[in-house]
Scaffold this motif. Sequence first.
Motif, PDB file in Angstrom:
ATOM      1  N   GLY A  99       0.827  -1.202   0.000  1.00 38.20           N
ATOM      2  CA  GLY A  99       0.000   0.000   0.000  1.00 38.20           C
ATOM      3  C   GLY A  99       0.858   1.247   0.000  1.00 38.20           C
TER       4      GLY A  99
ATOM      5  N   THR B  10      -2.786  -0.408   3.313  1.00 42.71           N
ATOM      6  CA  THR B  10      -3.921  -0.322   2.398  1.00 42.71           C
ATOM      7  C   THR B  10      -5.117   0.315   3.111  1.00 42.71           C
TER       8      THR B  10
ATOM      9  N   SER C  30       2.121  -2.002  -4.732  1.00 45.16           N
ATOM     10  CA  SER C  30       0.933  -1.213  -5.060  1.00 45.16           C
ATOM     11  C   SER C  30       0.258  -1.833  -6.274  1.00 45.16           C
TER      12      SER C  30
ATOM     13  N   SER D 253      -9.669  -3.185   3.427  1.00 44.30           N
ATOM     14  CA  SER D 253      -8.898  -4.328   2.941  1.00 44.30           C
ATOM     15  C   SER D 253      -7.965  -4.917   3.992  1.00 44.30           C
TER      16      SER D 253
END
Length: 334
Positions: A11, A74, A37, A78
Amino acid sequence: MTRKIGIAVIGLGPAALPHSRSLIDLAERVDVRHVVSRSQQRLDAYRQQFPFPGTTDIEAVLADPTVEAVIVLTPPSSHLEVSARCLAAGKHVQVEKPLELTAARGADLVAAARRAGKVFGVVLQHRFRPASLRLKAALDDGELGEVEAALLQVPWWRPQSYYDEPGRGTLARDGGGVLLTQAIHSLDLFRSLVGVSRVVAAQVRTTGLHRMETEDYVGALLETANGAPATLVTTTAAYPGHPERIEIIGRKGHAALVGGRLELAFLDGRSETVEAEGSTGSGANIMDFPHDAHRAVIANFLDAIESGGDPVVTGEEALASQRLIDGILAASRR
């Protein structure tokens, strides 16, 4: 020389900035094997600032035996899925706040971490500021005496443009508004200092300063662990944004923690000040704060991996703060 621990970061939103700076500072202790990512564009922009290898292939990262631990940055929606996959792959996990969208999903994540037998920590870095540590020591050692009353204020500001970004301030992505997204840091610190035994009453609303699904103002009456009265006021509608404030009235003295600056005044005439390290991100620039506390959080996570113990902010600790938030919101509906 200390053994380096292989780490991956999953993330690359705004929170990646203080974490990445911290990992550079901790280069003698960590080896950043991957940053992950879904967006190649975001990866390319990130790698213009930081030297870590990037990938969009999370499966390759989870299969990499040199990765012992993962920092999950993230969106909250999630956290359970991503963290559970990391735990199942045998990785230690540190996840950004909050645990998840709801306390129930957060509890599932904490349970998964305990079943996996891996170190699991949550990024609630306000506990690691020097002034916060000094205040906790003053309370634990009885320097302030019995707590008679306490106050928590988070008068922050976020412009409408902040909430116009997709998912911001929604239940589907963030799980909540000012309490769960902004004030959770101060609320968690407050709870760790004086405890909260009961939510007496609460008011929750979305002011006319924002168009958003969730709340941007919360006021509550609480009771501390010993039954003393406490007051909470938190908002993202206080332009231009002001440092958060914790005050504790004890029988032997008074403490005022404003941002990262602590003033202690004792009834015997003594006084003490711990100066702030910098800003706190209370205004439109959400990343306007030093990364020192993030570095301390990660260092504590590494300590736990090396010792086989728990970090300071365990999943259970973060879950207790999230359940307190749920209790405040529920009190407003009553």
